[in-house]
Enzyme design. Structure first.
Site, mmCIF file in Angstrom:
data_model
loop_
_atom_site.group_PDB
_atom_site.id
_atom_site.type_symbol
_atom_site.label_atom_id
_atom_site.label_comp_id
_atom_site.label_asym_id
_atom_site.label_seq_id
_atom_site.Cartn_x
_atom_site.Cartn_y
_atom_site.Cartn_z
ATOM 1 N N GLN A 29 1.823 -44.980 28.353
ATOM 2 C CA GLN A 29 0.572 -45.961 27.980
ATOM 3 C C GLN A 29 0.202 -46.767 29.220
ATOM 4 O OE1 GLN A 29 2.952 -47.530 24.715
ATOM 5 N NE2 GLN A 29 1.100 -47.706 23.605
ATOM 6 N N ARG A 86 10.480 -55.091 29.864
ATOM 7 C CA ARG A 86 10.993 -53.917 29.291
ATOM 8 C C ARG A 86 9.874 -52.772 29.542
ATOM 9 N NH1 ARG A 86 10.443 -51.675 23.293
ATOM 10 N NH2 ARG A 86 11.163 -49.594 23.753
ATOM 11 N N HIS A 131 10.692 -43.233 25.763
ATOM 12 C CA HIS A 131 9.345 -43.774 24.848
ATOM 13 C C HIS A 131 8.427 -42.672 24.543
ATOM 14 C CE1 HIS A 131 7.677 -47.938 23.599
ATOM 15 N NE2 HIS A 131 6.975 -46.951 23.159
ATOM 16 N N ASN A 176 13.289 -45.013 21.984
ATOM 17 C CA ASN A 176 12.266 -46.110 21.391
ATOM 18 C C ASN A 176 12.073 -45.425 20.100
ATOM 19 O OD1 ASN A 176 10.280 -48.521 21.514
ATOM 20 N ND2 ASN A 176 9.078 -46.840 21.010
ATOM 21 N N GLU A 177 12.086 -46.224 19.041
ATOM 22 C CA GLU A 177 11.536 -45.913 17.522
ATOM 23 C C GLU A 177 11.727 -44.594 17.228
ATOM 24 O OE1 GLU A 177 7.566 -47.157 17.148
ATOM 25 O OE2 GLU A 177 8.007 -49.272 17.658
ATOM 26 N N ASN A 308 11.887 -53.287 16.910
ATOM 27 C CA ASN A 308 10.552 -53.697 17.022
ATOM 28 C C ASN A 308 10.054 -53.739 15.735
ATOM 29 O OD1 ASN A 308 10.888 -52.351 19.539
ATOM 30 N ND2 ASN A 308 10.014 -50.743 19.284
ATOM 31 N N TYR A 310 6.291 -55.474 13.613
ATOM 32 C CA TYR A 310 5.012 -56.020 13.411
ATOM 33 C C TYR A 310 4.559 -56.541 12.285
ATOM 34 C CZ TYR A 310 4.688 -53.331 17.917
ATOM 35 O OH TYR A 310 4.717 -53.032 19.269
ATOM 36 N N GLU A 380 9.781 -55.426 20.519
ATOM 37 C CA GLU A 380 8.391 -55.371 20.512
ATOM 38 C C GLU A 380 7.865 -56.173 19.338
ATOM 39 O OE1 GLU A 380 6.618 -51.510 20.112
ATOM 40 O OE2 GLU A 380 7.706 -50.634 21.945
ATOM 41 N N TRP A 429 4.714 -57.497 22.655
ATOM 42 C CA TRP A 429 3.995 -56.057 22.910
ATOM 43 C C TRP A 429 2.425 -56.586 22.732
ATOM 44 C CZ3 TRP A 429 5.282 -51.370 24.546
ATOM 45 C CH2 TRP A 429 4.444 -50.376 24.515
ATOM 46 N N GLU A 436 -3.209 -46.297 23.278
ATOM 47 C CA GLU A 436 -2.712 -46.565 22.148
ATOM 48 C C GLU A 436 -2.424 -45.206 21.520
ATOM 49 O OE1 GLU A 436 -0.249 -48.492 19.983
ATOM 50 O OE2 GLU A 436 -0.827 -49.389 21.724
ATOM 51 N N TRP A 437 -1.973 -44.385 21.877
ATOM 52 C CA TRP A 437 -1.405 -43.104 21.404
ATOM 53 C C TRP A 437 -2.708 -42.472 20.477
ATOM 54 C CZ3 TRP A 437 2.608 -42.172 23.911
ATOM 55 C CH2 TRP A 437 3.542 -43.251 24.261
ATOM 56 N N PHE A 445 -3.455 -54.293 22.369
ATOM 57 C CA PHE A 445 -2.366 -54.993 21.987
ATOM 58 C C PHE A 445 -1.881 -56.105 23.129
ATOM 59 C CE2 PHE A 445 -1.639 -51.811 18.626
ATOM 60 C CZ PHE A 445 -0.680 -52.756 17.835
#
Length: 488
Positions: A29, A86, A131, A176-177, A308, A310, A380, A429, A436-437, A445
């Site tokens: 990213q 991180r 990630h 990650n995730e 993580n 949100y 995050e 985050w 952003e993907w 963000f």
């Protein structure tokens, strides 16, 4: 129901001594430098070559050029008062083909320089090994995470990172995730590598191998590095809080099931040796099984939980929701409003992200209760805004909604700690606006604004300055803008 948290006031003194405050990013990213430093292509490099896959037809070839600007970025981070960062290591920078045969020394040098500069500025490195940026060669030759062979390749990569950086990095995150890799990358195909639409069993296979790969990396660390380096290795899971829509038993059970399909999917095998029963019932033969040897191998292979988080959602039972397969099989309906018509929270830019600070408080208590109060780092937490092309720089930096978001969510963390939950750190985050993907650069963000039109210049937003005040930084932080507005 819970309040919005907007009125919450929170201070550094609400957190224990030694509690870690940091910021987070990921390699693809922010780094850019796709073809520099001996790096091989990863699956996102290749995925974004098909312009239709990303909303604004963009990619991370340059991203926000952190590869060349890391000193500037770390200097800014330190000046704002953050003492932990991180970041993620790009697997394809260490092993360009992913195979683990020969380490790319230029890639090692880049991360050594980054880590050394961080430490020189008083910032503790928290390194994520994966990630989402799998070396493309492993996808092309093996099928990526759907192949069991990837477990061994990930262990080789992890070992190379521990060997090269572990004398200074004491907090490691394996993956990650894994939920997002499993569902969005291998189940639905909206993330790299894509092309998996309709092959739903693949997402459970990808998850299975990520759990085994995580355990393999922890095993390598404990056997070969722990005694000398003294660090810890955790896994980062993502989870929305699931609040039952009503008092009905079926809605209460549905909310629990929703958490099983996010959190339990990855933590239950590690803590209890197998997948949640609610998943086994609904997924059936598509859910792989752990051999007795596997169960023994993965058991308790974790030193801390990275969370993580949100947003939260109201959850009701639904026999056959009109949704993608992954949600259909859960038999849940995700709802945005109470039956009074009141929204669960104000919406951020992304359609999935509602501001619900009390959800984090509930989720932290849930994890503590279910998994015997493990050490938790919130790895995050944050919200996005639209990239508004018509906004002036002054307007873009005035992110008051984000300031309210952080106040509310940090107040929830402080409350969970008072309840006895072992939360040890919090990472906002994201440090920088970035790629952003699938949304490209349309969502921001960052607590630091990146000016995409003017040489990728960095400008701290109001949220960065709020954190600076919160962390009681004495140094003056200026926004280099036409009126030189400063915050002391």
């Amino acid at each position: 129901m819970g309040s919005t948290g907007r009125e919450a006031e929170v201070a550094r003194a609400d957190f224990p001594d030694g509690f870690v405050f940091g910021v987070a990013t990921s390699a693809y990213q922010i780094e850019g430098a796709r073809r520099e430093g001996g790096k091989g292509d990863n699956i996102w490099d290749v995925f974004t070559e098909d312009k239709e896959r990303v909303l604004d037809r963009s990619n991370g070839d340059i991203a926000v050029d952190h590869y060349h600007r890391y000193r500037e970025d770390i200097e800014l981070m330190a000046s704002l008062g953050f003492r932990a960062y991180r970041f993620s290591i790009s697997w394809a920078r260490i092993f360009p083909d992913g195979l683990g045969g020969k380490v790319n020394e230029q890639g090692v040098a880049f991360y050594n320089n980054l880590i050394n500069f961080m430490i020189a500025k008083g910032i503790e490195p928290y390194a994520t090994l994966y990630h989402w940026d799998l070396p493309n060669n492993l996808q092309k030759t093996l099928g990526g995470w759907i192949s069991e062979k990837i477990v061994d390749y990930f262990a080789l990569y992890a070992e190379a990172c521990f060997a090269n950086f572990g004398d200074r990095v004491k907090r490691w995150i394996t993956i990650n995730e894994p939920l997002q890799t499993s569902v969005n990358a291998y189940g639905i195909g909206v993330f790299a590598p894509g092309g998996c639409e309709g092959e739903t069993a693949r997402c459970y296979l990808a998850a299975h191998h990520q759990i085994l790969a995580h355990a393999a990396a922890v095993d390598v660390y404990r056997r070969k590095f722990k005694a000398a380096q003294g660090g810890e290795v955790g896994l980062v899971v993502d989870c929305e809080w699931a609040e039952p829509f009503s008092e009905k038993a079926e809605d209460q059970i549905a909310a629990q099931r929703r958490i099983d399909f996010q959190l339990g999917w990855y933590l239950d095998p590690i803590y209890f040796g197998d997948y949640p029963e609610s998943m086994r019932e609904r997924v059936g033969n598509d859910l792989p099984t752990f051999s007795e040897k596997d169960k023994e191998f993965i058991r308790n292979k974790i030193d801390f939980v990275g969370l993580n988080h949100y947003t939260s959602r109201l959850i009701a039972h639904h026999q056959n929701p009109g949704d993608i397969y992954f949600y259909q099989v859960q038999q849940v309906e995700r709802i945005e409003k109470w039956n009074t018509g009141q929204k669960i929270g104000e919406r951020a830019a992304s359609e999935w992200l509602f501001i619900v600070p009390w959800g984090l408080h509930k989720l932290l208590n849930y994890i503590a209760k279910k998994y015997d109060n493990p050490p938790i780092y919130i790895t995050e937490n944050g919200m996005d805004e639209e990239d508004d092309q018509s906004a002036t720089l002054e307007q873009a930096l005035n992110d008051t909604t984000r300031v309210g978001y952080f106040k509310g969510y940090l107040a929830s963390v402080a409350q969970a700690i008072k309840d006895g939950v072992d939360v040890r750190g919090y990472f906002a985050w994201s440090f920088l606006d970035n790629f952003e993907w699938a949304m490209g650069y349309t969502k921001r963000f960052g607590i630091v604004y990146v000016d995409y039109k003017n040489g990728l210049a960095r400008h701290p937003k109001a949220s960065a300055l709020w954190f600076s005040h919160f962390l009681k930084v004495i140094a003056t932080v200026c926004i280099h803008h036409n009126n030189h507005r400063c915050a002391v």
